[in-house]
Design a protein around this motif. Structure first.
Motif, short mmCIF file in Angstrom:
data_model
loop_
_atom_site.label_atom_id
_atom_site.label_comp_id
_atom_site.label_asym_id
_atom_site.label_seq_id
_atom_site.Cartn_x
_atom_site.Cartn_y
_atom_site.Cartn_z
N ASN A 172 70.40 -26.26 -52.70
CA ASN A 172 71.11 -27.53 -52.65
C ASN A 172 70.66 -28.42 -53.80
OD1 ASN A 172 72.57 -29.81 -51.93
ND2 ASN A 172 71.04 -30.48 -50.44
N GLN B 155 74.84 -22.08 -56.09
CA GLN B 155 75.39 -21.79 -54.80
C GLN B 155 74.42 -22.23 -53.70
OE1 GLN B 155 76.82 -20.25 -57.81
NE2 GLN B 155 75.49 -18.55 -57.17
N ASN C 79 80.47 -25.58 -47.92
CA ASN C 79 79.78 -24.29 -47.83
C ASN C 79 79.31 -24.11 -46.40
OD1 ASN C 79 79.95 -23.51 -50.62
ND2 ASN C 79 78.32 -24.99 -51.07
N TRP C 80 79.48 -22.89 -45.87
CA TRP C 80 79.22 -22.61 -44.46
C TRP C 80 78.21 -21.49 -44.26
CZ3 TRP C 80 81.54 -25.51 -40.65
CH2 TRP C 80 82.59 -26.33 -41.06
N GLN D 209 73.13 -21.87 -49.96
CA GLN D 209 73.10 -20.88 -48.90
C GLN D 209 72.61 -21.54 -47.62
OE1 GLN D 209 74.18 -17.65 -49.45
NE2 GLN D 209 74.65 -18.37 -51.53
#
Length: 127
Positions: free
Chosen positions: A27, A1, A116-117, A3
């Motif tokens: 990432n 994930q 992803n935000w 972030q």
């Protein structure tokens, strides 16, 4: 994930400058586009600027020659330097990442449902 955490927003007078940041963690994409979107009350969300994994930037016409997007790969931080700010720049600014391939702000906008935000940082420009 992946972030993303935005920071650096605030209030500034028209004509002033502000730099907002986005800390990126987790990432693992080798190809991606990182960018900034903004949304003001009563208006649609719009793409502002993006930079891909090859370092190529792109901008919406309204901010060209005023905003500069950059990234510090060593620190995993995305920046948006905003100069000559105008009241119409006032908005909540969000950073986002879309993995898979290099791209532009248009790519990020077109496929934003897959991105992803972060949670956003508020920028307010007074006249």
């Amino acid at each position: 994930q992946v972030q993303l955490v935005e920071s650096g927003g605030g209030s500034v007078q028209a004509g002033g400058s502000l730099r907002i940041s986005c800390a990126v963690s987790g990432n693992t994409y080798t190809k991606y586009v990182l960018g900034w979107m903004r949304q003001a009350p009563g208006k649609d969300r719009e793409g502002v600027a993006a930079i891909d994994s090859d370092g190529t930037p792109s901008y919406v016409d309204s901010v060209k020659n005023r905003f500069t997007i950059s990234k510090d790969n060593a620190k995993d931080i995305l920046y948006l330097q905003m100069n000559s700010l105008k009241p119409e720049d006032s908005a909540m600014y969000y950073c986002a990442i879309l993995g898979g391939a290099p791209g532009t702000i248009k790519t990020l906008v077109d496929f934003d449902e897959y991105a992803n935000w972060g949670q956003g940082t508020q920028v307010t420009v007074s006249s």
